[in-house]
Design a protein around this motif. Structure first.
Motif, PDB file in Angstrom:
ATOM      1  N   LEU A   1      81.620   3.445  -2.431  1.00  0.00           N
ATOM      2  CA  LEU A   1      80.992   4.573  -2.082  1.00  0.00           C
ATOM      3  C   LEU A   1      80.310   5.703  -3.364  1.00  0.00           C
ATOM      4  O   LEU A   1      80.069   6.742  -2.883  1.00  0.00           O
ATOM      5  CB  LEU A   1      82.319   5.581  -1.690  1.00  0.00           C
ATOM      6  N   ALA A   2      80.208   4.737  -4.408  1.00  0.00           N
ATOM      7  CA  ALA A   2      79.704   5.841  -5.628  1.00  0.00           C
ATOM      8  C   ALA A   2      78.185   5.611  -5.839  1.00  0.00           C
ATOM      9  O   ALA A   2      77.685   4.674  -5.578  1.00  0.00           O
ATOM     10  CB  ALA A   2      80.405   5.216  -6.805  1.00  0.00           C
ATOM     11  N   MET A   3      77.508   6.841  -6.347  1.00  0.00           N
ATOM     12  CA  MET A   3      76.191   6.778  -6.779  1.00  0.00           C
ATOM     13  C   MET A   3      76.455   6.349  -8.502  1.00  0.00           C
ATOM     14  O   MET A   3      76.966   7.152  -9.111  1.00  0.00           O
ATOM     15  CB  MET A   3      75.546   8.164  -6.625  1.00  0.00           C
ATOM     16  N   LEU A   4      76.103   5.253  -8.941  1.00  0.00           N
ATOM     17  CA  LEU A   4      75.785   4.903 -10.278  1.00  0.00           C
ATOM     18  C   LEU A   4      74.673   4.778 -10.896  1.00  0.00           C
ATOM     19  O   LEU A   4      73.654   4.233 -10.296  1.00  0.00           O
ATOM     20  CB  LEU A   4      76.357   3.487 -10.281  1.00  0.00           C
ATOM     21  N   ALA A   5      74.574   5.550 -12.144  1.00  0.00           N
ATOM     22  CA  ALA A   5      73.176   5.396 -12.583  1.00  0.00           C
ATOM     23  C   ALA A   5      73.256   4.419 -13.817  1.00  0.00           C
ATOM     24  O   ALA A   5      74.490   4.105 -14.568  1.00  0.00           O
ATOM     25  CB  ALA A   5      72.736   6.883 -13.411  1.00  0.00           C
ATOM     26  N   THR A   6      72.104   3.708 -14.059  1.00  0.00           N
ATOM     27  CA  THR A   6      72.053   2.685 -15.151  1.00  0.00           C
ATOM     28  C   THR A   6      70.904   3.083 -15.866  1.00  0.00           C
ATOM     29  O   THR A   6      70.085   3.699 -15.587  1.00  0.00           O
ATOM     30  CB  THR A   6      72.313   1.274 -14.720  1.00  0.00           C
TER      31      THR A   6
ATOM     32  N   ASP B   1      78.452   9.511  -9.896  1.00  0.00           N
ATOM     33  CA  ASP B   1      79.934   9.145 -10.212  1.00  0.00           C
ATOM     34  C   ASP B   1      80.218   8.446 -11.451  1.00  0.00           C
ATOM     35  O   ASP B   1      81.161   8.314 -11.766  1.00  0.00           O
ATOM     36  CB  ASP B   1      80.542   8.269  -8.816  1.00  0.00           C
ATOM     37  N   GLY B   2      79.098   7.850 -11.972  1.00  0.00           N
ATOM     38  CA  GLY B   2      79.280   6.964 -13.210  1.00  0.00           C
ATOM     39  C   GLY B   2      77.945   6.714 -13.640  1.00  0.00           C
ATOM     40  O   GLY B   2      76.862   6.638 -12.960  1.00  0.00           O
TER      41      GLY B   2
END
Ligand code: IPD
Length: 270
Positions: free
Chosen positions: A161-166, A210-211
């Motif tokens: 359920l997370a929006m994670l950037a990379t 979220d991360g």
């Protein structure tokens, strides 16, 4: 030059240090903003990077603010990263334009980052995002703030359920970087690449992402923003270090940290 080296000398109050960090980041950003018409004014344009004249000027602008306040402190920045890391109790770490390629192409997600290490530990940090008019800041003994208001990481506790950037690790844009992007895409609800590491981390601090994970960023990309994430209740971790101040780095809201770490670590140590 006198140096603050004695083991028992107390740290300068963080309120004073934080004011200098925010002023340095703001002045650097204002210099770049006043020169937006020079966006294309690069010293060199490479396959994976742009060396911009305004990067050099903005670092000089930030360094001038720091040196005016603390002439005996050391300044280490992206533009002078070939120099040996300074031996000084106070080392200011400057990324004059984080997200240089975004800046060069006209995207607004770039920032000026100023962090201070005192005896190797993060003391204060400021990240100014000029085109958004946002100043993120924190001290090791205070709250994380955006434009003066306290910020807090999200409460998402399930990676799916997370929006994670990379990011697209500029060291190698081939299979190396793609392995990590694939993993982030697999575990997240949605992956994002916004293109400026310190902006991503500030968005984690503000609970909008979220991360954030990237296989290869640099000390100056995270020196200020990692403290801001931690003081907003999140967790940061260097998953692997490489020569030249290069790092595999994870910043999360804390709740997602172990899940992200466990998914990503095997890729770093196959
Ligand atoms: C870069 C940006 C980019 C990230 C790179 C960084 P720079 O910093 O943060 O998003 O993918 O790893 O080095 O070179 O623009 O300061």
């Amino acid at each position: 030059r006198t140096q603050h080296r004695s083991a028992d000398s107390p740290m300068i109050p963080t309120t004073q240090l934080q004011a200098v960090a925010t002023l340095a980041a703001r002045r650097a950003g204002e210099h770049v903003l006043a020169n937006l018409h020079r966006r294309g004014d690069a010293n060199s344009i490479l396959r994976t990077d742009v060396k911009h004249k305004l990067d050099v000027e903005a670092q000089e602008t930030a360094a001038a603010v720091i040196r005016a306040a603390y002439p005996d402190h050391a300044v280490f920045g992206e533009e002078t990263c070939e120099e040996p890391f300074p031996e000084n109790d106070y080392v200011w770490i400057v990324d004059p334009i984080d997200g240089t390629i975004n800046f060069f192409h006209g995207l607004p997600w770039w920032c000026c980052s100023v962090g201070l290490r005192h005896k190797g530990r993060s003391a204060v940090g400021a990240v100014f995002i000029p085109e958004m008019g946002q100043m993120y800041e924190a001290a090791c003994d205070g709250p994380a703030l955006c434009n003066g208001a306290p910020i807090r990481v999200s409460e998402t506790d399930r990676p799916e359920l997370a929006m994670l950037a990379t990011g697209a690790d500029k060291w190698d844009l081939g299979e190396h970087a793609f392995r990590f992007m694939r993993k982030v895409s697999e575990i997240a609800q949605r992956p994002r690449i916004l293109g400026a590491a310190a902006v991503d981390m500030c968005l984690v601090a503000a609970g909008k992402l979220d991360g954030y994970f990237e296989s290869g960023i640099y000390l100056w990309d995270m020196a200020a923003a990692a403290l801001i994430v931690e003081r907003a209740g999140g967790r940061c971790e260097i998953l692997k270090s490489y020569p030249g101040h290069r790092l595999s780095f994870l910043a999360t809201n804390g709740r997602l940290h172990d899940a992200c770490r466990n998914a990503l670590l095997p890729l770093l140590n196959p």
